[in-house]
Motif scaffolding. Structure first.
Motif, short mmCIF file in Angstrom:
data_model
loop_
_atom_site.label_atom_id
_atom_site.label_comp_id
_atom_site.label_asym_id
_atom_site.label_seq_id
_atom_site.Cartn_x
_atom_site.Cartn_y
_atom_site.Cartn_z
N VAL A 35 0.84 -1.20 0.00
CA VAL A 35 0.00 0.00 0.00
C VAL A 35 0.88 1.26 0.00
N ASP A 36 2.00 1.22 0.70
CA ASP A 36 2.92 2.36 0.72
C ASP A 36 3.64 2.54 -0.61
N LEU A 37 3.71 1.45 -1.39
CA LEU A 37 4.32 1.52 -2.72
C LEU A 37 3.32 1.98 -3.79
N GLY A 38 2.07 2.14 -3.39
CA GLY A 38 1.06 2.65 -4.32
C GLY A 38 0.10 1.60 -4.84
N PHE A 39 0.06 0.42 -4.21
CA PHE A 39 -0.80 -0.66 -4.67
C PHE A 39 -2.02 -0.82 -3.78
N ASP A 40 -3.20 -0.77 -4.38
CA ASP A 40 -4.41 -1.04 -3.62
C ASP A 40 -4.73 -2.53 -3.73
N SER A 41 -5.80 -2.95 -3.08
CA SER A 41 -6.12 -4.38 -3.05
C SER A 41 -6.41 -4.93 -4.44
N LEU A 42 -7.00 -4.13 -5.33
CA LEU A 42 -7.27 -4.62 -6.69
C LEU A 42 -5.98 -4.87 -7.46
N ALA A 43 -4.99 -4.02 -7.27
CA ALA A 43 -3.70 -4.22 -7.95
C ALA A 43 -3.00 -5.46 -7.41
N VAL A 44 -3.14 -5.71 -6.11
CA VAL A 44 -2.55 -6.92 -5.53
C VAL A 44 -3.24 -8.16 -6.08
N ILE A 45 -4.57 -8.14 -6.16
CA ILE A 45 -5.31 -9.27 -6.73
C ILE A 45 -4.92 -9.50 -8.18
N ASP A 46 -4.80 -8.41 -8.95
CA ASP A 46 -4.39 -8.53 -10.34
C ASP A 46 -3.00 -9.16 -10.44
N THR A 47 -2.09 -8.72 -9.58
CA THR A 47 -0.74 -9.29 -9.57
C THR A 47 -0.78 -10.78 -9.24
N LEU A 48 -1.56 -11.16 -8.23
CA LEU A 48 -1.67 -12.57 -7.86
C LEU A 48 -2.24 -13.40 -9.01
N ASN A 49 -3.24 -12.88 -9.70
CA ASN A 49 -3.82 -13.59 -10.84
C ASN A 49 -2.80 -13.77 -11.96
N ARG A 50 -2.04 -12.73 -12.23
CA ARG A 50 -1.00 -12.82 -13.27
C ARG A 50 0.07 -13.85 -12.90
N LEU A 51 0.45 -13.85 -11.62
CA LEU A 51 1.45 -14.81 -11.16
C LEU A 51 0.93 -16.24 -11.24
N GLU A 52 -0.33 -16.44 -10.89
CA GLU A 52 -0.92 -17.78 -11.00
C GLU A 52 -0.88 -18.28 -12.45
N ARG A 53 -1.28 -17.43 -13.36
CA ARG A 53 -1.28 -17.83 -14.78
C ARG A 53 0.14 -18.10 -15.28
N HIS A 54 1.06 -17.23 -14.93
CA HIS A 54 2.43 -17.37 -15.41
C HIS A 54 3.09 -18.65 -14.90
N PHE A 55 2.90 -18.94 -13.62
CA PHE A 55 3.57 -20.09 -13.02
C PHE A 55 2.71 -21.36 -13.03
N GLY A 56 1.44 -21.24 -13.44
CA GLY A 56 0.58 -22.41 -13.50
C GLY A 56 0.30 -23.00 -12.13
N VAL A 57 0.17 -22.14 -11.13
CA VAL A 57 -0.12 -22.60 -9.77
C VAL A 57 -1.40 -21.92 -9.29
N LYS A 58 -1.96 -22.49 -8.24
CA LYS A 58 -3.13 -21.90 -7.58
C LYS A 58 -2.68 -21.40 -6.22
N LEU A 59 -2.77 -20.09 -6.02
CA LEU A 59 -2.37 -19.52 -4.74
C LEU A 59 -3.52 -19.63 -3.76
N PRO A 60 -3.21 -19.80 -2.47
CA PRO A 60 -4.27 -19.91 -1.47
C PRO A 60 -5.12 -18.64 -1.43
N GLU A 61 -6.40 -18.81 -1.14
CA GLU A 61 -7.31 -17.68 -1.10
C GLU A 61 -6.87 -16.61 -0.10
N GLU A 62 -6.27 -17.02 0.99
CA GLU A 62 -5.83 -16.05 1.99
C GLU A 62 -4.69 -15.18 1.50
N ALA A 63 -4.12 -15.51 0.35
CA ALA A 63 -3.03 -14.70 -0.19
C ALA A 63 -3.46 -13.26 -0.41
N THR A 64 -4.71 -13.06 -0.81
CA THR A 64 -5.17 -11.71 -1.07
C THR A 64 -5.21 -10.85 0.19
#
Length: 85
Positions: A35-64
């Motif tokens: 958040v101090d770097l300028g990322f809101d929760s939607l940007a974090v979720i977007d990043t997690l989704n991109r990482l899941e697709r790139h690495f072919g893994v499913k991140l735990p729901e609590e990651a968000t």
């Protein structure tokens, strides 16, 4: 599959930030709050989704809600990548 590095993570974060020029990922950001770097929760979720697709893994729901720093992101993604290997 190789682990996610901080430099690669910065690329993912910048893509999620889009055109937001207030985001500054220079310097030692590993333990800075997203958040101090300028990322809101939607940007974090977007990043997690991109990482899941790139690495072919499913991140735990609590990651968000548990991810607060780039170090947290690296740990959770690399844990899933290691388990998938």
């Amino acid at each position: 599959m190789s682990e996610l590095t901080l430099d690669e993570l910065k690329d993912f974060l910048l893509r999620a930030a889009g055109e937001d020029e207030s985001v500054d990922l220079t310097g030692d950001i590993l333990d800075a709050r997203l958040v101090d770097l300028g990322f809101d929760s939607l940007a974090v979720i977007d990043t997690l989704n991109r990482l899941e697709r790139h690495f072919g893994v499913k991140l735990p729901e609590e990651a968000t809600t548990d991810v607060e720093t780039p170090a947290d992101l690296l740990a959770i993604v690399n844990r899933q990548v290691a388990e998938a290997a």
